[in-house]
Every structure is written in C-alpha cells, then in structure tokens.
Design a protein around this motif. Sequence first.
Motif, short mmCIF file in Angstrom:
data_model
loop_
_atom_site.label_atom_id
_atom_site.label_comp_id
_atom_site.label_asym_id
_atom_site.label_seq_id
_atom_site.Cartn_x
_atom_site.Cartn_y
_atom_site.Cartn_z
N ASN A 32 -75.81 42.80 74.32
CA ASN A 32 -76.93 42.71 73.38
C ASN A 32 -78.25 42.50 74.11
O ASN A 32 -79.28 43.02 73.69
CB ASN A 32 -76.70 41.60 72.36
N ASP A 33 -78.23 41.72 75.20
CA ASP A 33 -79.46 41.47 75.97
C ASP A 33 -80.03 42.75 76.58
O ASP A 33 -81.22 42.82 76.90
CB ASP A 33 -79.20 40.47 77.09
N ASP A 34 -79.18 43.76 76.76
CA ASP A 34 -79.61 45.02 77.36
C ASP A 34 -80.10 46.04 76.33
O ASP A 34 -80.57 47.11 76.70
CB ASP A 34 -78.47 45.65 78.16
N LEU A 35 -79.96 45.71 75.06
CA LEU A 35 -80.31 46.66 74.00
C LEU A 35 -81.81 46.63 73.70
O LEU A 35 -82.24 46.40 72.58
CB LEU A 35 -79.51 46.37 72.72
N GLU A 36 -82.59 46.89 74.72
CA GLU A 36 -84.04 46.98 74.60
C GLU A 36 -84.44 48.44 74.73
O GLU A 36 -83.90 49.17 75.56
CB GLU A 36 -84.72 46.14 75.67
N LEU A 37 -85.38 48.85 73.93
CA LEU A 37 -85.83 50.24 73.91
C LEU A 37 -86.19 50.74 75.30
O LEU A 37 -85.87 51.87 75.66
CB LEU A 37 -87.01 50.39 72.94
N ILE A 38 -86.82 49.92 76.10
CA ILE A 38 -87.25 50.34 77.43
C ILE A 38 -86.07 50.79 78.29
O ILE A 38 -86.19 51.71 79.09
CB ILE A 38 -88.06 49.22 78.15
N ASN A 39 -84.90 50.18 78.10
CA ASN A 39 -83.72 50.56 78.90
C ASN A 39 -83.20 51.95 78.58
O ASN A 39 -82.46 52.53 79.36
CB ASN A 39 -82.59 49.54 78.68
N PHE A 40 -83.59 52.49 77.43
CA PHE A 40 -83.08 53.79 76.98
C PHE A 40 -84.20 54.82 76.81
O PHE A 40 -83.95 55.91 76.31
CB PHE A 40 -82.32 53.62 75.66
N SER A 41 -85.40 54.50 77.25
CA SER A 41 -86.55 55.36 76.97
C SER A 41 -86.69 56.55 77.92
O SER A 41 -87.28 57.56 77.56
CB SER A 41 -87.85 54.55 76.98
#
Length: 87
Positions: free
Chosen positions: A59-68
């Motif tokens: 969950n901590d990795d579910l930031e938009l920047i990580n998938f942008s």
Amino acid sequence: MSTHEKIRHYIESNLVTFDASEAPFTDDDNIFEKGFLNSMFAMQMLTYIETEFNLTVDNDDLELINFSTVNNIVGLIEKKQRGRSSA
C-alpha cells in the motif's frame, strides 16, 4: 526482454487508444498525462507487475508517481526486487 521492454510492451499492447505513430512516448513521459492510463488500466497493470515480476506492491508503494512513467515503474520493480533479495 528487459524490464523496460516488458513494461513498454504491456502498455503498448493493452491500450486501444495507443498508436505509436500518432502518440509516441518515451520512458520518462507521464503516461497519465498522455492519456494512456486510466484507473481501470492502472489496476490491470498492478496485477501484471505483481504476476510478471513475482512481487507484491505494498500500500505504501501505491503512489501515482510510482506508476506515472515507464522509468518510475521499472524503478519500483527494481526496488521491490532488491528488498526481496536482502530479506
């Protein structure tokens, strides 16, 4: 196939709106801003990443920047793989 190639191929082959001749993108382009990704596809990509690379995205990795961007996705994958190997 490298991690970069796998991610690019997944994006390019799963988006009906994608046409490389009309809307090329680089590994640093924000795929949300380019309109290649919506929330449904983001969830499909998350499942693909976890399955293809045999890892769990916390969950901590579910930031938009990580998938942008392709590079950010690859960075997340490499980070998770390093964490797994040092555990």
